[in-house]
Design a protein around this motif. Structure first.
Motif, PDB file in Angstrom:
ATOM      1  N   ALA A 141     -52.166 146.746 -86.673  1.00  0.00           N
ATOM      2  CA  ALA A 141     -52.726 145.535 -87.272  1.00  0.00           C
ATOM      3  C   ALA A 141     -52.892 144.396 -86.488  1.00  0.00           C
ATOM      4  O   ALA A 141     -53.978 143.213 -86.630  1.00  0.00           O
ATOM      5  CB  ALA A 141     -52.213 145.593 -88.614  1.00  0.00           C
ATOM      6  N   ARG A 142     -51.123 143.846 -86.126  1.00  0.00           N
ATOM      7  CA  ARG A 142     -51.468 142.532 -85.871  1.00  0.00           C
ATOM      8  C   ARG A 142     -52.253 141.971 -84.382  1.00  0.00           C
ATOM      9  O   ARG A 142     -52.348 141.100 -83.681  1.00  0.00           O
ATOM     10  CB  ARG A 142     -49.629 141.731 -85.550  1.00  0.00           C
ATOM     11  N   ARG A 143     -52.561 142.969 -83.482  1.00  0.00           N
ATOM     12  CA  ARG A 143     -53.355 142.605 -82.674  1.00  0.00           C
ATOM     13  C   ARG A 143     -54.646 142.135 -83.314  1.00  0.00           C
ATOM     14  O   ARG A 143     -55.486 141.749 -82.047  1.00  0.00           O
ATOM     15  CB  ARG A 143     -53.533 144.753 -82.060  1.00  0.00           C
ATOM     16  N   PHE A 144     -55.244 142.581 -84.280  1.00  0.00           N
ATOM     17  CA  PHE A 144     -56.407 141.544 -84.737  1.00  0.00           C
ATOM     18  C   PHE A 144     -56.015 140.815 -85.557  1.00  0.00           C
ATOM     19  O   PHE A 144     -56.816 139.727 -85.919  1.00  0.00           O
ATOM     20  CB  PHE A 144     -57.505 143.568 -85.112  1.00  0.00           C
ATOM     21  N   LEU A 145     -54.805 140.851 -86.269  1.00  0.00           N
ATOM     22  CA  LEU A 145     -54.505 139.717 -87.589  1.00  0.00           C
ATOM     23  C   LEU A 145     -53.860 138.312 -86.055  1.00  0.00           C
ATOM     24  O   LEU A 145     -54.170 137.316 -86.951  1.00  0.00           O
ATOM     25  CB  LEU A 145     -53.607 139.942 -88.516  1.00  0.00           C
ATOM     26  N   ASP A 146     -53.711 138.905 -85.662  1.00  0.00           N
ATOM     27  CA  ASP A 146     -52.757 137.639 -84.888  1.00  0.00           C
ATOM     28  C   ASP A 146     -53.226 138.076 -82.824  1.00  0.00           C
ATOM     29  O   ASP A 146     -52.161 137.939 -82.622  1.00  0.00           O
ATOM     30  CB  ASP A 146     -51.197 137.736 -85.055  1.00  0.00           C
ATOM     31  N   PRO A 147     -53.969 137.746 -83.281  1.00  0.00           N
ATOM     32  CA  PRO A 147     -54.426 138.178 -80.671  1.00  0.00           C
ATOM     33  C   PRO A 147     -53.685 136.750 -80.497  1.00  0.00           C
ATOM     34  O   PRO A 147     -53.071 136.078 -80.114  1.00  0.00           O
ATOM     35  CB  PRO A 147     -56.187 137.821 -81.423  1.00  0.00           C
ATOM     36  N   GLN A 148     -53.292 137.469 -79.203  1.00  0.00           N
ATOM     37  CA  GLN A 148     -52.549 137.130 -78.569  1.00  0.00           C
ATOM     38  C   GLN A 148     -53.664 137.055 -76.682  1.00  0.00           C
ATOM     39  O   GLN A 148     -53.337 138.091 -75.614  1.00  0.00           O
ATOM     40  CB  GLN A 148     -50.993 137.441 -77.997  1.00  0.00           C
ATOM     41  N   PRO A 149     -54.127 136.303 -76.427  1.00  0.00           N
ATOM     42  CA  PRO A 149     -55.216 136.306 -75.842  1.00  0.00           C
ATOM     43  C   PRO A 149     -54.530 136.978 -74.037  1.00  0.00           C
ATOM     44  O   PRO A 149     -55.985 137.032 -73.674  1.00  0.00           O
ATOM     45  CB  PRO A 149     -56.043 134.975 -76.136  1.00  0.00           C
ATOM     46  N   TYR A 150     -53.672 135.696 -73.685  1.00  0.00           N
ATOM     47  CA  TYR A 150     -53.390 136.221 -72.433  1.00  0.00           C
ATOM     48  C   TYR A 150     -52.430 137.451 -72.620  1.00  0.00           C
ATOM     49  O   TYR A 150     -51.514 137.643 -71.212  1.00  0.00           O
ATOM     50  CB  TYR A 150     -52.505 134.692 -72.109  1.00  0.00           C
ATOM     51  N   GLU A 151     -52.464 137.769 -73.623  1.00  0.00           N
ATOM     52  CA  GLU A 151     -50.829 138.485 -73.282  1.00  0.00           C
ATOM     53  C   GLU A 151     -51.830 140.163 -73.894  1.00  0.00           C
ATOM     54  O   GLU A 151     -51.551 141.527 -73.475  1.00  0.00           O
ATOM     55  CB  GLU A 151     -49.874 139.182 -74.113  1.00  0.00           C
ATOM     56  N   PHE A 152     -52.204 140.358 -74.699  1.00  0.00           N
ATOM     57  CA  PHE A 152     -52.942 141.582 -74.656  1.00  0.00           C
ATOM     58  C   PHE A 152     -53.524 142.375 -74.054  1.00  0.00           C
ATOM     59  O   PHE A 152     -53.574 143.505 -74.648  1.00  0.00           O
ATOM     60  CB  PHE A 152     -53.741 141.140 -76.343  1.00  0.00           C
ATOM     61  N   TRP A 203     -42.273 126.024 -79.792  1.00  0.00           N
ATOM     62  CA  TRP A 203     -43.098 125.770 -78.057  1.00  0.00           C
ATOM     63  C   TRP A 203     -43.867 126.185 -77.344  1.00  0.00           C
ATOM     64  O   TRP A 203     -44.811 125.584 -76.706  1.00  0.00           O
ATOM     65  CB  TRP A 203     -41.400 125.505 -76.920  1.00  0.00           C
ATOM     66  N   ASN A 204     -43.719 127.404 -78.187  1.00  0.00           N
ATOM     67  CA  ASN A 204     -44.837 128.054 -77.898  1.00  0.00           C
ATOM     68  C   ASN A 204     -45.118 129.500 -78.780  1.00  0.00           C
ATOM     69  O   ASN A 204     -44.534 129.647 -79.479  1.00  0.00           O
ATOM     70  CB  ASN A 204     -44.685 128.944 -76.878  1.00  0.00           C
ATOM     71  N   ARG A 205     -46.331 129.609 -77.962  1.00  0.00           N
ATOM     72  CA  ARG A 205     -46.828 131.624 -79.410  1.00  0.00           C
ATOM     73  C   ARG A 205     -45.892 132.960 -78.862  1.00  0.00           C
ATOM     74  O   ARG A 205     -45.555 133.463 -78.597  1.00  0.00           O
ATOM     75  CB  ARG A 205     -47.977 131.691 -79.841  1.00  0.00           C
ATOM     76  N   GLN A 206     -47.065 132.693 -77.181  1.00  0.00           N
ATOM     77  CA  GLN A 206     -46.988 133.716 -76.221  1.00  0.00           C
ATOM     78  C   GLN A 206     -45.452 133.925 -75.341  1.00  0.00           C
ATOM     79  O   GLN A 206     -45.565 132.750 -74.713  1.00  0.00           O
ATOM     80  CB  GLN A 206     -48.042 134.295 -75.639  1.00  0.00           C
ATOM     81  N   ILE A 207     -44.971 134.731 -74.991  1.00  0.00           N
ATOM     82  CA  ILE A 207     -43.834 134.451 -74.035  1.00  0.00           C
ATOM     83  C   ILE A 207     -45.013 134.144 -72.700  1.00  0.00           C
ATOM     84  O   ILE A 207     -44.071 133.191 -72.282  1.00  0.00           O
ATOM     85  CB  ILE A 207     -43.007 136.209 -73.897  1.00  0.00           C
ATOM     86  N   SER A 208     -45.602 134.456 -72.455  1.00  0.00           N
ATOM     87  CA  SER A 208     -46.866 133.402 -71.376  1.00  0.00           C
ATOM     88  C   SER A 208     -46.585 132.356 -71.264  1.00  0.00           C
ATOM     89  O   SER A 208     -47.249 131.263 -70.078  1.00  0.00           O
ATOM     90  CB  SER A 208     -47.730 134.725 -71.036  1.00  0.00           C
ATOM     91  N   CYS A 209     -46.611 131.548 -72.375  1.00  0.00           N
ATOM     92  CA  CYS A 209     -46.808 129.930 -72.182  1.00  0.00           C
ATOM     93  C   CYS A 209     -45.215 129.479 -72.562  1.00  0.00           C
ATOM     94  O   CYS A 209     -45.961 128.578 -72.520  1.00  0.00           O
ATOM     95  CB  CYS A 209     -47.623 129.585 -73.607  1.00  0.00           C
ATOM     96  N   MET A 210     -44.147 130.601 -72.700  1.00  0.00           N
ATOM     97  CA  MET A 210     -42.902 130.029 -72.497  1.00  0.00           C
ATOM     98  C   MET A 210     -42.919 128.723 -71.687  1.00  0.00           C
ATOM     99  O   MET A 210     -42.800 129.664 -70.378  1.00  0.00           O
ATOM    100  CB  MET A 210     -41.961 130.746 -72.658  1.00  0.00           C
ATOM    101  N   PRO A 211     -42.665 127.965 -71.611  1.00  0.00           N
ATOM    102  CA  PRO A 211     -42.642 126.762 -70.606  1.00  0.00           C
ATOM    103  C   PRO A 211     -41.371 127.368 -69.465  1.00  0.00           C
ATOM    104  O   PRO A 211     -41.075 126.614 -67.770  1.00  0.00           O
ATOM    105  CB  PRO A 211     -41.850 124.984 -71.127  1.00  0.00           C
ATOM    106  N   ASP A 212     -40.739 127.782 -69.906  1.00  0.00           N
ATOM    107  CA  ASP A 212     -39.306 128.060 -68.957  1.00  0.00           C
ATOM    108  C   ASP A 212     -38.529 129.779 -69.535  1.00  0.00           C
ATOM    109  O   ASP A 212     -37.916 129.265 -70.619  1.00  0.00           O
ATOM    110  CB  ASP A 212     -38.079 127.031 -68.161  1.00  0.00           C
ATOM    111  N   LEU A 213     -39.101 130.657 -68.593  1.00  0.00           N
ATOM    112  CA  LEU A 213     -38.098 131.652 -69.738  1.00  0.00           C
ATOM    113  C   LEU A 213     -36.268 131.852 -69.886  1.00  0.00           C
ATOM    114  O   LEU A 213     -36.208 132.798 -70.538  1.00  0.00           O
ATOM    115  CB  LEU A 213     -38.603 133.030 -68.774  1.00  0.00           C
ATOM    116  N   THR A 214     -36.269 130.619 -69.425  1.00  0.00           N
ATOM    117  CA  THR A 214     -34.408 131.005 -69.504  1.00  0.00           C
ATOM    118  C   THR A 214     -34.089 129.804 -70.661  1.00  0.00           C
ATOM    119  O   THR A 214     -32.684 129.452 -70.934  1.00  0.00           O
ATOM    120  CB  THR A 214     -33.416 131.486 -68.485  1.00  0.00           C
TER     121      THR A 214
END
Length: 402
Positions: free
Chosen positions: A140-151, A259-270
């Motif tokens: 359901a969240r694929r429609f309600l909470d879209p993450q355009p750079y990952e989904f 700092w981000n919603r999608q992990i692809s937008c995380m400034p530093d993964l660590t």
């Protein structure tokens, strides 16, 4: 070189007068593990009534409410109906599993302003038993909470995101699979001392490594449970707390950072926003990581614990693997972490943050039974939401810390 945001600690200075001005006076869980036949609301209501009774209050004393749900954006409204309350303060902020820790500071401000006298923070989820469970909720969240750079790439979220962070930590700092497994083994050792924990069977590093792969480098034993459960807390002003039955657990510091919603937008993964929320919460409390008797952190996956130990200041960046080795965070180790068994072995009904708070309260009140720590005056509680997205930190203490 870290590319994370650089944020001043002005928030800690602004909030410092609120240090110790409110306390948690009631705490309870209900239906943790499996609760067949119950829904989210039933679990929430029963935990709420138990927490209010634990505080020595009645539901008619509750005039503040903080709650949220993964599945319902207007969740506060039916909760008010079911509890039969008429709150003058309502907070329905939803930022994932850290929400209930993030609810503390706004509630303290409302209490201090005289907007309300007793705030109930509550949550319930029948994620394990419900017909509409985690699989359906994620769809359901694929429609309600879209993450355009990952989904579009169809990752298996959230595990794919955390596996990415784990792989990066291993690449950048030489962290090993065995060190990640130490986190799960330590959580299970604590769970074995907790009759409420869902999984209490023995667990070894070899068991974790040999378990079913989920997303490289993580196996199923690196991943949190899927359980049912409800949890609730009651907060009042410090003056009122002293007249109630249980020893007050004071909120010394609290801060939230995103700092981000999608992990692809995380400034530093660590490096997570816990580096900001932790620094601000500790500054508000006037304490540091070294002053903590315990750490209750959101361990949705084993990598979380490593990242948060570093970002909260218990060890330097890249050193958490060595920090947890040889039972470093297990019973008898250098730091007591997730003493209830955490989300990995105790309970994880969709969002874990409130259960980390409840375990800290039980430890600080000396009510943790076989797992009770001998030193239990201070605790840091840290919540995580989304895919390393929202981060909220609370510093709690007994009367001796005021």
């Amino acid at each position: 070189m870290s590319r994370v945001p650089q944020s001043p600690l002005d928030a800690a200075a602004v909030n410092r007068p609120l240090r110790g001005r409110a306390a948690i006076v009631g705490a309870a869980t209900y239906g943790c593990g499996e609760a067949p036949g119950m829904d989210d609301m039933t679990l929430l209501v029963r935990a709420a009534h138990a927490a209010v009774a634990d505080a020595g209050l009645t539901m008619q004393d509750i005039d503040g409410l903080a709650t949220c749900s993964v599945n319902a954006s207007m969740w506060t409204m039916p909760v008010i109906e079911h509890l039969g309350i008429n709150p003058t303060y309502v907070d329905g902020t939803m930022i994932g599993g850290s929400s209930f820790i993030a609810h503390l500071l706004p509630a303290i401000r409302a209490l201090e302003a005289g907007q309300c006298k007793a705030v109930l923070v509550c949550y319930g989820s029948a994620q394990r038993s419900a017909t509409f469970g985690r699989k359906e909720s994620v769809a359901a969240r694929r429609f309600l909470d879209p993450q355009p750079y990952e989904f579009p790439y169809e990752p298996v979220l959230p595990v794919s995101a955390y596996a990415l962070a784990a792989a990066r930590h291993m690449h950048e700092f030489g962290t090993t699979r065995e060190q990640l497994a130490e986190v799960a083994v330590a959580a299970r050792a604590w769970a074995q001392q907790n009759p409420e924990a869902f999984m209490r069977d023995p667990l070894t590093i070899e068991d974790v490594l040999a378990a079913r792969p989920i997303a490289s480098p993580l196996t199923v034993r690196d991943c949190c449970l899927v359980t049912d459960g409800g949890g609730a807390l009651v907060l009042t002003r410090a003056e009122r707390a002293r007249d109630l039955p249980n020893p007050p657990v004071y909120v010394l510091g609290n801060a939230t950072a995103i700092w981000n919603r999608q992990i692809s937008c995380m400034p530093d993964l660590t490096t997570t926003a816990a580096a900001q929320s932790g620094a601000q919460a500790f500054a508000m409390a006037g304490l540091q990581a070294k002053d903590m008797d315990m750490a209750q952190v959101y361990d949705a996956f084993t990598i979380n614990t490593l990242l948060f130990l570093e970002d909260l200041g218990f060890c330097a960046k890249g050193e958490a693997g060595a920090f947890v080795q040889n039972g470093g965070i297990a019973p008898g180790g250098r730091l007591a972490v997730n003493t209830n068994g955490g989300g990995l072995s105790c309970v994880h009904p969709g969002m874990y943050g409130i259960f980390a708070l409840i375990e800290a309260v039980r430890q600080l009140r000396g009510e943790a039974g076989a797992r009770q720590l001998s030193r239990h005056d201070t605790a840091v509680v840290h919540g995580n939401g989304g895919t390393l997205s929202s981060q909220s930190t609370a510093v709690l203490g007994t009367a001796d810390t005021l």
